[in-house]
Design an enzyme around this catalytic site. Structure first.
Site, PDB file in Angstrom:
ATOM      1  N   LYS A 116       0.811  -1.218   0.000  1.00 34.32           N
ATOM      2  CA  LYS A 116       0.000   0.000   0.000  1.00 34.32           C
ATOM      3  C   LYS A 116       0.847   1.274   0.000  1.00 34.32           C
ATOM      4  O   LYS A 116       0.419   2.300  -0.529  1.00 34.32           O
ATOM      5  CB  LYS A 116      -0.950  -0.003   1.197  1.00 34.32           C
ATOM      6  N   GLU A 201      -0.810   8.112   7.457  1.00 33.56           N
ATOM      7  CA  GLU A 201      -1.696   8.995   6.695  1.00 33.56           C
ATOM      8  C   GLU A 201      -2.461   9.868   7.660  1.00 33.56           C
ATOM      9  O   GLU A 201      -2.837   9.414   8.741  1.00 33.56           O
ATOM     10  CB  GLU A 201      -2.736   8.170   5.901  1.00 33.56           C
ATOM     11  N   HIS A 236     -15.160  -3.103   8.937  1.00 33.61           N
ATOM     12  CA  HIS A 236     -14.502  -3.258   7.634  1.00 33.61           C
ATOM     13  C   HIS A 236     -15.112  -4.351   6.765  1.00 33.61           C
ATOM     14  O   HIS A 236     -14.546  -4.736   5.759  1.00 33.61           O
ATOM     15  CB  HIS A 236     -12.987  -3.464   7.790  1.00 33.61           C
ATOM     16  N   ARG A 293      -8.771  -7.116  -8.407  1.00 40.52           N
ATOM     17  CA  ARG A 293      -9.592  -8.320  -8.560  1.00 40.52           C
ATOM     18  C   ARG A 293     -11.018  -7.923  -8.925  1.00 40.52           C
ATOM     19  O   ARG A 293     -11.389  -6.754  -8.860  1.00 40.52           O
ATOM     20  CB  ARG A 293      -9.642  -9.067  -7.224  1.00 40.52           C
TER      21      ARG A 293
HETATM   22  C1  MV4 Z   1      -8.654   5.866   6.200  1.00 44.42           C
HETATM   23  C2  MV4 Z   1      -9.708   6.464   6.904  1.00 44.42           C
HETATM   24  C3  MV4 Z   1      -9.585   7.799   7.219  1.00 44.42           C
HETATM   25  N1  MV4 Z   1      -8.469   8.473   6.889  1.00 44.42           N
HETATM   26  N2  MV4 Z   1      -7.572   6.594   5.868  1.00 44.42           N
HETATM   27  C4  MV4 Z   1     -10.150   1.382   6.521  1.00 44.42           C
HETATM   28  C5  MV4 Z   1      -9.679   0.171   5.801  1.00 44.42           C
HETATM   29  C6  MV4 Z   1      -8.694   0.601   4.772  1.00 44.42           C
HETATM   30  N3  MV4 Z   1      -9.069   0.088   3.487  1.00 44.42           N
HETATM   31  C7  MV4 Z   1      -8.707   2.088   4.809  1.00 44.42           C
HETATM   32  N4  MV4 Z   1      -9.596   2.495   5.856  1.00 44.42           N
HETATM   33  C8  MV4 Z   1      -9.706   3.793   6.198  1.00 44.42           C
HETATM   34  N5  MV4 Z   1      -8.671   4.579   5.852  1.00 44.42           N
HETATM   35  C9  MV4 Z   1      -7.496   7.863   6.217  1.00 44.42           C
HETATM   36  N6  MV4 Z   1      -6.389   8.548   5.912  1.00 44.42           N
HETATM   37  C10 MV4 Z   1     -10.813   5.683   7.227  1.00 44.42           C
HETATM   38  C11 MV4 Z   1     -10.807   4.334   6.878  1.00 44.42           C
HETATM   39  C12 MV4 Z   1     -11.974   3.608   7.259  1.00 44.42           C
HETATM   40  C13 MV4 Z   1     -12.802   3.038   6.298  1.00 44.42           C
HETATM   41  C14 MV4 Z   1     -12.520   3.128   4.935  1.00 44.42           C
HETATM   42  C15 MV4 Z   1     -13.333   2.551   4.003  1.00 44.42           C
HETATM   43  C16 MV4 Z   1     -14.478   1.878   4.424  1.00 44.42           C
HETATM   44  C17 MV4 Z   1     -14.767   1.778   5.744  1.00 44.42           C
HETATM   45  C18 MV4 Z   1     -13.939   2.352   6.711  1.00 44.42           C
HETATM   46  C19 MV4 Z   1     -14.263   2.240   8.054  1.00 44.42           C
HETATM   47  C20 MV4 Z   1     -13.432   2.793   8.989  1.00 44.42           C
HETATM   48  C21 MV4 Z   1     -12.288   3.464   8.598  1.00 44.42           C
END
Ligand code: MV4
Length: 502
Positions: A116, A201, A236, A293
């Site tokens: 990532k 981040e 998630h 995917r």
């Molecule tokens: C984040 C975020 C807020 N700020 N990055 C959660 C799993 C991973 N794929 C990335 N995620 C997040 N990254 C920053 N800089 C909040 C999340 C996040 C989230 C993202 C997508 C779908 C659901 C989520 C639930 C909680 C936090």
């Protein structure tokens, strides 16, 4: 065209891929574990082979056995589905080495997006907006991270470079709590991925999770198929996806779509992929990661674009051009997908296993069910609890919601508990109807227990009514309880809703 394809997966997605092959006149080879001898995908495939014991690492993750079966059965190509081996660059490479076409991206693209931190660095170079954070790749030490953190600013997130899906993620509010949380993030990442490497981040608060479907062929054509709104999730795990997003307009879709295409081009992408974005309240959007995917939620895109994404994947893999140019992609109506999981929504969503004794699928206008189970099948604890996906299409979002309510009411699954009552309650939620939700919605603002509790306060009245209306209620009892009275007819409700959103 390919003569024969091996489907290296199980459940609903294996069935979905076999269906596409059947329509294209391609023979199919299925694989199964000892727990899946009677699974639907085994019955649908033209021929099927046993892999080994139930646990995934002894069956669906055994790349060596799968490649041997591919050789023995004489297939031309392998479709990995999602999960299992779908995003393993070594598997994609081994397929090619053994002379099978991997229906998916090249190993180099999988690797570039799988790390990532590397993905961030790569797309930054291509001019894709990312959340402010670390930009170096390679192993960053705790000292590196502690010194760069104040420059990024708090609150921030520690994320695992091997990660995705929130594993190894930690929220940091200030510098003094960072050393402890760094250590625990690294430990969690190490045990989940065998790689304790992390990056930073800035935390984007109250954001929506919106992703873009992209497709690329081997002639350098890359297109996007619009967005999916995926903010309705719990820990998630996505529970519901829809397209279009209520948040989207023509202009933002064009901007984000162009960026999604650029991100795919940055890793020389081939086949179907998904670019995940965070979108904040001011409509700023940031690249999060790319999933290399086919995704669980691809049907919502199929319903609004009319594109058969799996058929298109197969077409691209055998070296043909995409059947569509960007200009030919049109969006019509609204689609919603509810993931139907064998789990108990009234008991912390614990997985529910057992034999499905009866099942009745909703049908009719605008309904699609992608299911991996049938009456008589036993749901085991070895794999993902998702047993089916209920997808509806409507002319408008309001019509899609009404259709989803109708379909959830019709859906009968007896033998295991399912999260259908959760989805029914969600469909009644005013915030969901109004499109006012972000990724925290299910966990912070939505409680099935609360919704049920307000009903319990009327438990005496309910008991009397229940007795009087035993006949009617027995019809609905399979789904436990739900509010069955609204203060207006569906027609009035649609009218109001649509006036509100004019
Ligand atoms: C984040 C975020 C807020 N700020 N990055 C959660 C799993 C991973 N794929 C990335 N995620 C997040 N990254 C920053 N800089 C909040 C999340 C996040 C989230 C993202 C997508 C779908 C659901 C989520 C639930 C909680 C936090």
């Amino acid at each position: 065209m390919f003569k024969k394809v091996l489907v290296a997966n199980r459940g609903e997605i294996a069935v979905r891929i076999i269906r596409a092959c059947r329509e294209l006149g391609i023979q199919t080879v299925g694989i199964f574990s000892e727990a899946d001898r009677n699974a639907l995908h085994v019955r649908y495939a033209d021929e099927s082979y046993l892999l080994g014991p139930a646990p995934s690492r002894e069956s669906y993750l055994r790349a060596d056995k799968i490649l041997d079966i591919a050789a023995r059965s004489g297939v031309d190509a392998i479709h990995p589905g999602y999960g299992f081996l779908a995003e393993r660059e070594d598997f994609s490479a081994q397929c090619a080495d053994r002379g099978f076409v991997f229906i998916g991206p090249k190993p180099t693209s999988i690797a570039a997006m799988g790390d990532k931190a590397e993905a961030r660095a790569t797309v930054i170079k291509a001019g894709v907006p990312v959340v402010p954070g670390t930009e170096d790749v390679g192993n960053l030490t705790d000292d590196d991270l502690l010194s760069v953190a104040p420059k990024i600013g708090f609150p921030l997130l520690i994320k695992a470079t091997a990660g995705g899906g929130g594993k190894g993620m930690r929220e940091i509010k200030s510098l003094d709590e960072m050393p402890t949380l760094l250590a625990s993030a690294r430990r969690e990442a190490e045990s989940a991925f065998g790689d304790g490497n992390v990056y930073l981040e800035k935390l984007v608060e109250g954001a929506r999770h919106i992703e873009f479907q992209v497709m690329a062929d081997s002639f350098g054509n890359v297109i996007h198929l619009g967005e999916r709104e995926c903010s309705i999730q719990r820990r998630h795990q996505k529970l519901l996806e829809e397209s279009p997003s209520v948040f989207m307009d023509e202009e933002l879709r064009k901007k984000m779509g162009d960026v999604a295409v650029k991100a795919a081009q940055a890793v020389d992408y081939l086949n179907a992929g998904t670019i995940e974005f965070l979108v904040d309240k001011e409509r700023n959007f940031y690249f999060l990661e790319m999933n290399t995917r086919l995704q669980v939620e691809h049907p919502v895109t199929e319903m609004v674009t009319g594109v058969d994404i799996v058929a298109e994947q197969i077409r691209i893999a055998r070296g043909r051009q995409l059947s569509y140019t960007q200009d030919q992609i049109e969006f019509k109506g609204h689609a919603i997908e509810c993931r139907i999981n064998a789990e108990d929504p009234f008991n912390g969503f614990v997985p529910s296993t057992g034999r499905i004794t009866h099942s009745l699928l909703p049908t009719g206008p605008g309904i699609r069910v992608d299911s991996g189970v049938y009456p008589g099948f036993e749901v085991t604890p070895y794999y993902d609890p998702m047993i089916a996906k209920l997808i509806v299409w409507g002319e408008t979002r309001a019509q899609a919601i009404l259709r989803m309510r109708r379909a959830l009411e019709e859906y009968r699954i007896v033998g295991v508990r399912t999260n259908i009552p959760f989805h029914q309650t969600l469909m009644d939620s005013h915030r969901f109807m109004g499109g006012q939700f972000d990724t925290r919605f299910v966990e912070e603002r939505f409680s099935l227990d609360d919704a049920m509790e307000s009903r319990e306060s009327h438990s005496e009245i309910a008991a009397i009514l229940a007795t009087l209306a035993a006949h009617q209620l027995s019809e609905r009892s399979a789904h436990i309880v739900r509010r069955n009275e609204r203060d207006a007819s569906n027609w009035k409700w649609v009218g109001r809703w649509e006036r509100m959103h004019r």
